[in-house]
Design an enzyme around this catalytic site. Sequence first.
Site, PDB file in Angstrom:
ATOM      1  N   ALA A 121     -54.775  59.989 -55.510  1.00 11.07           N
ATOM      2  CA  ALA A 121     -55.378  58.936 -55.930  1.00 11.07           C
ATOM      3  C   ALA A 121     -56.275  58.931 -57.490  1.00 11.07           C
ATOM      4  CB  ALA A 121     -55.992  57.986 -54.899  1.00 11.07           C
ATOM      5  N   HIS A 205     -61.959  54.551 -58.329  1.00 18.12           N
ATOM      6  CA  HIS A 205     -62.700  55.733 -58.359  1.00 18.12           C
ATOM      7  C   HIS A 205     -63.180  56.180 -59.786  1.00 18.12           C
ATOM      8  CE1 HIS A 205     -60.669  56.373 -54.254  1.00 18.12           C
ATOM      9  NE2 HIS A 205     -59.650  56.009 -54.998  1.00 18.12           N
TER      10      HIS A 205
HETATM   11  N1  LIG Z   1     -54.869  62.543 -51.119  1.00 19.34           N
HETATM   12  C1  LIG Z   1     -54.899  61.492 -51.539  1.00 19.34           C
HETATM   13  O1  LIG Z   1     -55.466  61.076 -52.713  1.00 19.34           O
HETATM   14  C2  LIG Z   1     -54.534  60.557 -50.521  1.00 19.34           C
HETATM   15  C3  LIG Z   1     -54.475  59.182 -50.854  1.00 19.34           C
HETATM   16  C4  LIG Z   1     -54.192  58.184 -49.987  1.00 19.34           C
HETATM   17  C5  LIG Z   1     -53.891  58.560 -48.543  1.00 19.34           C
HETATM   18  N2  LIG Z   1     -53.915  59.973 -48.335  1.00 19.34           N
HETATM   19  C6  LIG Z   1     -53.925  60.049 -46.839  1.00 19.34           C
HETATM   20  O2  LIG Z   1     -52.313  60.536 -46.509  1.00 19.34           O
HETATM   21  C7  LIG Z   1     -52.131  60.335 -45.033  1.00 19.34           C
HETATM   22  C8  LIG Z   1     -51.116  59.191 -45.189  1.00 19.34           C
HETATM   23  O3  LIG Z   1     -51.449  58.080 -45.556  1.00 19.34           O
HETATM   24  P1  LIG Z   1     -50.585  56.595 -45.322  1.00 19.34           P
HETATM   25  O4  LIG Z   1     -51.395  55.695 -46.180  1.00 19.34           O
HETATM   26  O5  LIG Z   1     -49.193  57.026 -45.502  1.00 19.34           O
HETATM   27  O6  LIG Z   1     -50.763  56.543 -43.973  1.00 19.34           O
HETATM   28  P2  LIG Z   1     -50.232  55.546 -42.794  1.00 19.34           P
HETATM   29  O7  LIG Z   1     -51.196  55.152 -41.731  1.00 19.34           O
HETATM   30  O8  LIG Z   1     -49.418  54.355 -43.462  1.00 19.34           O
HETATM   31  O9  LIG Z   1     -49.028  56.448 -42.168  1.00 19.34           O
HETATM   32  C9  LIG Z   1     -49.175  57.584 -41.390  1.00 19.34           C
HETATM   33  C10 LIG Z   1     -48.193  57.715 -40.276  1.00 19.34           C
HETATM   34  O10 LIG Z   1     -48.414  59.116 -39.918  1.00 19.34           O
HETATM   35  C11 LIG Z   1     -48.251  59.346 -38.601  1.00 19.34           C
HETATM   36  N3  LIG Z   1     -49.122  60.214 -37.878  1.00 19.34           N
HETATM   37  C12 LIG Z   1     -50.456  60.231 -37.788  1.00 19.34           C
HETATM   38  N4  LIG Z   1     -51.018  61.206 -37.090  1.00 19.34           N
HETATM   39  C13 LIG Z   1     -49.918  61.964 -36.757  1.00 19.34           C
HETATM   40  C14 LIG Z   1     -49.526  62.965 -35.800  1.00 19.34           C
HETATM   41  N5  LIG Z   1     -50.737  63.572 -35.583  1.00 19.34           N
HETATM   42  N6  LIG Z   1     -48.440  63.538 -35.804  1.00 19.34           N
HETATM   43  C15 LIG Z   1     -47.232  62.736 -36.284  1.00 19.34           C
HETATM   44  N7  LIG Z   1     -47.328  61.501 -36.763  1.00 19.34           N
HETATM   45  C16 LIG Z   1     -48.548  61.356 -37.311  1.00 19.34           C
HETATM   46  C17 LIG Z   1     -48.550  57.738 -38.051  1.00 19.34           C
HETATM   47  O11 LIG Z   1     -47.998  57.204 -36.977  1.00 19.34           O
HETATM   48  C18 LIG Z   1     -48.047  56.743 -39.461  1.00 19.34           C
HETATM   49  O12 LIG Z   1     -46.624  56.622 -39.259  1.00 19.34           O
HETATM   50  C19 LIG Z   1     -53.398  59.799 -44.432  1.00 19.34           C
HETATM   51  O13 LIG Z   1     -54.439  60.932 -43.950  1.00 19.34           O
HETATM   52  C20 LIG Z   1     -54.324  59.324 -45.705  1.00 19.34           C
HETATM   53  O14 LIG Z   1     -55.781  59.488 -45.510  1.00 19.34           O
HETATM   54  C21 LIG Z   1     -54.337  60.840 -48.898  1.00 19.34           C
END
Ligand SMILES: NC(=O)c1ccc[n+]([C@@H]2O[C@H](COP(=O)([O-])OP(=O)(O)OC[C@H]3O[C@@H](n4cnc5c(N)ncnc54)[C@H](O)[C@@H]3O)[C@@H](O)[C@H]2O)c1
Length: 254
Positions: A121, A205
């Site tokens: 992000a 950010h």
């Molecule tokens: N790198 C970055 O800059 C950045 C930015 C935003 C989000 N993220 C991270 O990316 C990840 C996904 O974000 P999102 O917005 O798509 O989240 P979200 O909550 O919309 O979707 C996550 C999905 O993963 C599933 N899930 C969670 N734990 C699980 C497990 N142990 N096994 C199987 N499935 C599992 C959930 O059921 C859900 O469907 C999060 O950890 C978030 O913090 C990273």
Amino acid sequence: MKVGIIGCGAIANIITTSIVPEDNGIEIAYFFDKDIERAENLASLAGGVAALNFDEMVDNVDLVLECASPDSVRHFAPKVLAKGRDMIVMSIGAFMDFDFYTEIEEIAKQNGAKIHLPSGAIVGLDGIRAVAKFGLEEVSLVTRKSPKSLGRDINEIEVLFEGKASQAVKEFPLNINVAATISLACQRDIDVKIIVDPNVDRNVHEITARGDFGEFKTTTMNYPCAANPKTSMLAALSAIRLLKSFNETICVGM
Ligand SMILES: NC(=O)c1ccc[n+]([C@@H]2O[C@H](COP(=O)([O-])OP(=O)(O)OC[C@H]3O[C@@H](n4cnc5c(N)ncnc54)[C@H](O)[C@@H]3O)[C@@H](O)[C@H]2O)c1
């Protein structure tokens, strides 16, 4: 390139709906989620398979894209890398645990696998990586989000956190992956401030870096994903760009 996805939420939906209709040499073939209905919905949209058996998915893909949670990284990454499969990891906060970092780096090395951490992000990581070992004296991050994005019910501007990135990712594991990404890019525990601000509707950010090279500041003002306000659109877009770069001959700005 065949891809399997762990986590079929906001990021996975944006990536899948962008990648699947294009002729880009990327086939998102498997979808895995602890909520099987989510995996089935995305699989049917993409013409792929909702994976019931995790090992079977890993055996049948070239790369696993994690977009689930830091816990899922801790649980699944060792299994994926031990099979010599590459990974893209979005839940980058998991890598702030130094023991885990060294453990999976070793597993990846031993099995010829690579771990890719997208810029997510924020903008400016290219510069931070370039100056990391050349007199970088100070790096800091100020993150400003709405109460909705931070899951708080607050009506005034408030500093929720001020401290090191390693502590920020413990207190806000699903919200502050950017702090982990910057820390890993410059290999130091950076200073982080998290502000909740009812006046903003974007995830903002601000990065400041100073050193022998001079100084730079970047500001990223992200629209949150409709499906998950904690997550910024740009995070998904950065993973799409990374995926596509694997099939490109000339890679710009990597
Ligand atoms: N790198 C970055 O800059 C950045 C930015 C935003 C989000 N993220 C991270 O990316 C990840 C996904 O974000 P999102 O917005 O798509 O989240 P979200 O909550 O919309 O979707 C996550 C999905 O993963 C599933 N899930 C969670 N734990 C699980 C497990 N142990 N096994 C199987 N499935 C599992 C959930 O059921 C859900 O469907 C999060 O950890 C978030 O913090 C990273």
